[in-house]
Write an enzyme that holds these catalytic residues in place. Structure first.
Site, PDB file in Angstrom:
ATOM      1  N   GLY A  12       0.793  -1.222   0.000  1.00 38.60           N
ATOM      2  CA  GLY A  12       0.000   0.000   0.000  1.00 38.60           C
ATOM      3  C   GLY A  12       0.825   1.270   0.000  1.00 38.60           C
ATOM      4  O   GLY A  12       1.838   1.386  -0.700  1.00 38.60           O
ATOM      5  N   ILE A  13       0.388   2.242   0.803  1.00 41.31           N
ATOM      6  CA  ILE A  13       1.079   3.526   0.886  1.00 41.31           C
ATOM      7  C   ILE A  13       2.505   3.336   1.381  1.00 41.31           C
ATOM      8  O   ILE A  13       3.432   4.006   0.911  1.00 41.31           O
ATOM      9  CB  ILE A  13       0.300   4.481   1.810  1.00 41.31           C
ATOM     10  CG1 ILE A  13      -1.026   4.890   1.156  1.00 41.31           C
ATOM     11  CG2 ILE A  13       1.132   5.723   2.135  1.00 41.31           C
ATOM     12  CD1 ILE A  13      -1.947   5.687   2.067  1.00 41.31           C
ATOM     13  N   ALA A  82       2.703   2.174   9.659  1.00 49.45           N
ATOM     14  CA  ALA A  82       1.977   0.966  10.057  1.00 49.45           C
ATOM     15  C   ALA A  82       0.661   1.328  10.741  1.00 49.45           C
ATOM     16  O   ALA A  82       0.618   2.191  11.614  1.00 49.45           O
ATOM     17  CB  ALA A  82       2.832   0.116  10.992  1.00 49.45           C
ATOM     18  N   GLY A  83      -0.401   0.666  10.335  1.00 51.73           N
ATOM     19  CA  GLY A  83      -1.701   0.932  10.934  1.00 51.73           C
ATOM     20  C   GLY A  83      -2.703  -0.145  10.568  1.00 51.73           C
ATOM     21  O   GLY A  83      -2.542  -0.849   9.567  1.00 51.73           O
ATOM     22  N   MET A 141     -18.113   7.545  10.938  1.00 51.35           N
ATOM     23  CA  MET A 141     -18.951   6.542  11.595  1.00 51.35           C
ATOM     24  C   MET A 141     -18.298   5.169  11.518  1.00 51.35           C
ATOM     25  O   MET A 141     -17.765   4.781  10.488  1.00 51.35           O
ATOM     26  CB  MET A 141     -20.335   6.486  10.928  1.00 51.35           C
ATOM     27  CG  MET A 141     -21.225   7.671  11.229  1.00 51.35           C
ATOM     28  SD  MET A 141     -22.834   7.526  10.412  1.00 51.35           S
ATOM     29  CE  MET A 141     -23.438   6.004  11.153  1.00 51.35           C
ATOM     30  N   GLN A 143     -15.699   4.221  13.112  1.00 53.81           N
ATOM     31  CA  GLN A 143     -14.243   4.248  13.280  1.00 53.81           C
ATOM     32  C   GLN A 143     -13.822   5.090  14.488  1.00 53.81           C
ATOM     33  O   GLN A 143     -12.830   5.825  14.431  1.00 53.81           O
ATOM     34  CB  GLN A 143     -13.561   4.794  12.015  1.00 53.81           C
ATOM     35  CG  GLN A 143     -13.542   3.813  10.856  1.00 53.81           C
ATOM     36  CD  GLN A 143     -12.522   4.201   9.805  1.00 53.81           C
ATOM     37  OE1 GLN A 143     -12.277   5.372   9.549  1.00 53.81           O
ATOM     38  NE2 GLN A 143     -11.925   3.204   9.173  1.00 53.81           N
ATOM     39  N   TYR A 146     -10.202   4.032  15.236  1.00 53.80           N
ATOM     40  CA  TYR A 146      -9.235   4.457  14.214  1.00 53.80           C
ATOM     41  C   TYR A 146      -9.104   5.976  14.180  1.00 53.80           C
ATOM     42  O   TYR A 146      -7.996   6.525  14.177  1.00 53.80           O
ATOM     43  CB  TYR A 146      -9.694   3.930  12.853  1.00 53.80           C
ATOM     44  CG  TYR A 146      -8.779   4.269  11.695  1.00 53.80           C
ATOM     45  CD1 TYR A 146      -7.645   3.503  11.442  1.00 53.80           C
ATOM     46  CD2 TYR A 146      -9.062   5.333  10.844  1.00 53.80           C
ATOM     47  CE1 TYR A 146      -6.814   3.795  10.372  1.00 53.80           C
ATOM     48  CE2 TYR A 146      -8.234   5.638   9.777  1.00 53.80           C
ATOM     49  CZ  TYR A 146      -7.115   4.856   9.543  1.00 53.80           C
ATOM     50  OH  TYR A 146      -6.295   5.154   8.486  1.00 53.80           O
ATOM     51  N   GLY A 177      -6.405  11.184   2.263  1.00 54.15           N
ATOM     52  CA  GLY A 177      -7.801  10.836   2.092  1.00 54.15           C
ATOM     53  C   GLY A 177      -7.891   9.388   1.640  1.00 54.15           C
ATOM     54  O   GLY A 177      -6.943   8.616   1.766  1.00 54.15           O
TER      55      GLY A 177
END
Length: 239
Positions: A12-13, A82-83, A141, A143, A146, A177
């Protein structure tokens, strides 16, 4: 040649960031938590060395950073990417769902910064880039866990920026985003349609667009940018 470490850096990112830093001339290491096969495939494709540990584990972070520094040299650039998500409405969220996200997303940032900050202070140079989220700015909503971690990272970033500024250590945050990654691909089509309708740009970000901002903030020339939040969300949220 400066050494950069990207956590969650094999997909990913994080993967896009690791590759962008490599292309910019950094010696890069990427950490991963559990997907060993995918991490090894990333290493085979890019040549970037990969190291496995759980950022939620304080001792593992200390050991992991030591391994990276033994292989590549002192970590001068840290990207806390990391997440995880464990989504659910609060009235249904378990204590485990809450704690796991807090421990990885927010605790992991503390653990990693704690492992590198003494060396950065001693060398009088450092670049730390934390990965936030538009949902930490606007809320979302399902989350609460997070969003709390990503909002918390904004305060963490500002505070550590104040602590490190006199020693040429900058600490900034990138708030992406919705981005075209596996995490977002898992969103139900009807939900994705609503998400896209709320983005003025009418599309998702690419991982490379987020990585470009990280490379910019990591540069030696970005030394007067400190404690900042750089929002990259296609106009979805403006503050």
């Amino acid at each position: 040649m400066r050494v950069a470490l990207v956590t969650g850096g094999t997909s990913g990112i994080g993967a896009a960031t690791a590759e962008a830093l490599q292309a910019a001339g950094y010696r890069v290491a990427a950490s991963f938590a559990s997907r060993t096969e995918a991490a090894q495939a990333f290493h085979a494709r890019t040549g970037i060395p990969v190291f496995g540990w759980n950022v939620a584990d304080f001792a593992a972070c200390e050991t992991g950073v030591a391994r990276v520094e033994e292989a590549l040299g002192p970590v001068e650039v840290l990207v806390n990417n990391a997440g995880i998500t464990r989504d659910g409405m609060l009235h249904k969220m378990s204590a485990e769902q809450w704690r796991e996200v807090i421990d990885v997303n927010l605790g992991g940032c503390f653990n990693m910064c704690r492992a590198v900050i003494a060396g950065m202070r001693e060398r009088r140079f450092g670049r730390i880039v934390n990965m936030g989220s538009v949902n930490g700015q606007s809320g979302q909503m399902g989350q609460t866990n997070y969003a709390a971690t990503k909002a918390g990272l904004i305060g963490f970033t500002k505070s550590l920026a104040l602590e490190g500024a006199a020693r040429a250590i900058t600490v900034n945050l990138v708030a992406p985003g919705y981005t075209d990654t596996a995490m977002v691909e898992a969103v139900a089509p009807e939900v994705m349609a609503r998400i896209l309708s709320d983005i003025p740009a009418g599309r998702l970000a690419t991982p490379a667009e987020i990585a470009r901002a990280v490379v910019f903030l990591a540069a030696d020339e970005s030394g007067f940018i400190n404690g900042a939040t750089l929002s990259i969300n296609g106009g979805k949220y403006m503050a």
